[in-house]
Motif scaffolding. Structure first.
Motif, PDB file in Angstrom:
ATOM      1  N   GLN A  93       0.814  -1.215   0.000  1.00  0.00           N
ATOM      2  CA  GLN A  93       0.000   0.000   0.000  1.00  0.00           C
ATOM      3  C   GLN A  93       0.850   1.268   0.000  1.00  0.00           C
ATOM      4  O   GLN A  93       0.321   2.367  -0.167  1.00  0.00           O
ATOM      5  N   ASP A  94       2.161   1.101   0.211  1.00  0.00           N
ATOM      6  CA  ASP A  94       3.081   2.240   0.212  1.00  0.00           C
ATOM      7  C   ASP A  94       4.417   1.736  -0.335  1.00  0.00           C
ATOM      8  O   ASP A  94       4.530   0.581  -0.746  1.00  0.00           O
ATOM      9  N   ALA A  95       5.412   2.593  -0.347  1.00  0.00           N
ATOM     10  CA  ALA A  95       6.705   2.243  -0.935  1.00  0.00           C
ATOM     11  C   ALA A  95       7.276   0.957  -0.343  1.00  0.00           C
ATOM     12  O   ALA A  95       7.186   0.719   0.867  1.00  0.00           O
ATOM     13  N   ILE A  96       7.887   0.136  -1.206  1.00  0.00           N
ATOM     14  CA  ILE A  96       8.609  -1.055  -0.764  1.00  0.00           C
ATOM     15  C   ILE A  96      10.044  -0.627  -0.459  1.00  0.00           C
ATOM     16  O   ILE A  96      10.771  -0.195  -1.351  1.00  0.00           O
ATOM     17  N   ARG A 115       3.873  -0.473   6.796  1.00  0.00           N
ATOM     18  CA  ARG A 115       3.955  -1.167   8.087  1.00  0.00           C
ATOM     19  C   ARG A 115       3.728  -2.674   7.980  1.00  0.00           C
ATOM     20  O   ARG A 115       3.388  -3.323   8.976  1.00  0.00           O
ATOM     21  N   PHE A 116       3.924  -3.229   6.801  1.00  0.00           N
ATOM     22  CA  PHE A 116       3.761  -4.669   6.624  1.00  0.00           C
ATOM     23  C   PHE A 116       5.016  -5.276   6.013  1.00  0.00           C
ATOM     24  O   PHE A 116       5.714  -4.634   5.225  1.00  0.00           O
ATOM     25  N   VAL A 137       8.675  -0.013   7.868  1.00  0.00           N
ATOM     26  CA  VAL A 137       9.837  -0.895   7.810  1.00  0.00           C
ATOM     27  C   VAL A 137      10.989  -0.171   7.125  1.00  0.00           C
ATOM     28  O   VAL A 137      10.845   0.354   6.019  1.00  0.00           O
ATOM     29  N   TYR A 138      12.145  -0.137   7.793  1.00  0.00           N
ATOM     30  CA  TYR A 138      13.341   0.506   7.247  1.00  0.00           C
ATOM     31  C   TYR A 138      14.391  -0.494   6.780  1.00  0.00           C
ATOM     32  O   TYR A 138      15.169  -0.218   5.884  1.00  0.00           O
ATOM     33  N   THR A 139      14.444  -1.656   7.446  1.00  0.00           N
ATOM     34  CA  THR A 139      15.509  -2.606   7.150  1.00  0.00           C
ATOM     35  C   THR A 139      15.113  -3.985   7.666  1.00  0.00           C
ATOM     36  O   THR A 139      14.300  -4.094   8.595  1.00  0.00           O
ATOM     37  N   LEU A 140      15.646  -5.050   7.059  1.00  0.00           N
ATOM     38  CA  LEU A 140      15.398  -6.403   7.548  1.00  0.00           C
ATOM     39  C   LEU A 140      16.497  -7.333   7.043  1.00  0.00           C
ATOM     40  O   LEU A 140      17.188  -7.043   6.075  1.00  0.00           O
TER      41      LEU A 140
END
Length: 323
Positions: A93-96, A115-116, A137-140
């Motif tokens: 729904q927003d930037a990946i 936020r997913f 989410v910024y990093t994983l």
């Protein structure tokens, strides 16, 4: 030591450089110029390029012929280089912000500003799970079945991909915004960096004896006229065999660290502008370095902005092996 620049680099901010986990020949690069580029570093040649409709924030290679990428258009795109065909796999729904290949589970994992996180099966590409996070989410990163996610407001979530029920909730031990997270190849913990020139070494095992091993340190700082200039630590990459790691900062420096003896092994020469992404190849003998201006030191006029470049550096055992 030898180092060279790749020909035909992106024309705007480089967001990600990624080797695949088996080959050291091909490097995938995503950029704010909307492109995803595949380079053959053995011949220093741009092998292929395709474009999204908006800037691309991350990418990954599953092998030398298949890539996944996402960005501000919120679309996860698969590109088959053999067939020269792109496929829309799905959307957020927003930037990946993050596109990660988990080799052990054969999954693509995306993290978004919506936020997913979403898990995608690479064999018959479709979403097999969507999981809400505490913030953007910024990093994983992953190691085995653990998925570590860093979000806005310094939140950390550790998920078990065998049972995506209740994650372990942590908070960054650093006081400022999380910029990057990478898991130890030995699977014992992870390293995270912040926008305030610090890195933290964390461990998964919550046993007090193990937790006493964790620590944080300052880096990517410069003394100038009795002032300390502090730079974001944008990028982390682990050496697969030695469990040492490289950091890249907005100061244009790359350091390699020995986390066990808590010391810096080496520092490379200064690059023309900030380091936005780093990636060791599978053998640990090659490090890809993205030197790319991303406005962290303020605005410059167009003629002052350094050109974006990707450096391929052959690294030695002396630079990467713990002392």
């Amino acid at each position: 030591m030898s180092e060279f620049q790749l020909q035909d680099p992106p024309t705007d901010g480089i967001s990600s450089v990624k080797f695949n986990q088996k080959s050291s020949q091909f490097l995938l690069v995503s950029s704010w110029d909307q492109s995803v580029r595949l380079y053959d570093i053995d011949t220093n040649r741009l092998k292929h390029t395709f474009s999204h409709k908006q800037p691309v924030l991350d990418c990954c290679l599953t092998d030398s012929s298949l890539s996944f990428s996402g960005g501000l258009d919120s679309k996860l795109i698969m590109y088959d280089y053999n067939a020269e065909k792109e496929t829309l796999i799905g959307t957020h729904q927003d930037a990946i912000r993050c596109v990660h290949f988990c080799h052990s589970a054969n999954l693509i994992i995306t993290g978004s500003w919506d936020r997913f996180i979403k898990l995608w099966d690479t064999r018959s590409p479709n979403c097999i799970g969507s999981y809400e996070q505490p913030d953007k989410v910024y990093t994983l990163d992953t190691c085995d079945q653990k998925l570590v996610v860093g979000t806005a407001n310094r939140k950390i979530r550790i998920w078990n991909m065998n049972n995506m029920g209740m994650p372990e909730a942590r908070e960054s031990s650093l006081k400022y915004q999380t910029r990057a997270i990478k898991c130890f190849p030995n699977r014992q913990g992870y390293v995270l960096s912040s926008i305030e020139g610090r890195v933290a070494v964390e461990y998964f095992d919550m046993n007090p004896e193990e937790q006493r091993k964790k620590y944080a340190f300052k880096c990517h700082r410069v003394k100038e006229d009795d002032r300390e200039l502090v730079y974001p630590v944008n990028a982390i990459s682990f050496h697969n065999s030695h469990n040492t790691f490289a950091t890249g900062g907005a100061d244009g420096m790359v350091n390699i660290w020995d986390p066990f003896n808590k010391k810096r092994l080496c520092q490379f020469h200064s690059y023309p502008t900030g380091i936005t992404s780093l990636c060791f190849d599978a053998t640990g003998t090659t490090l890809a370095i993205a030197s790319s201006f991303n406005y962290e030191i303020g605005d410059l006029s167009p003629n002052q902005i350094p050109k974006d470049n990707i450096y391929i550096r052959r690294v030695s055992e002396l630079e990467t092996r713990p002392k």
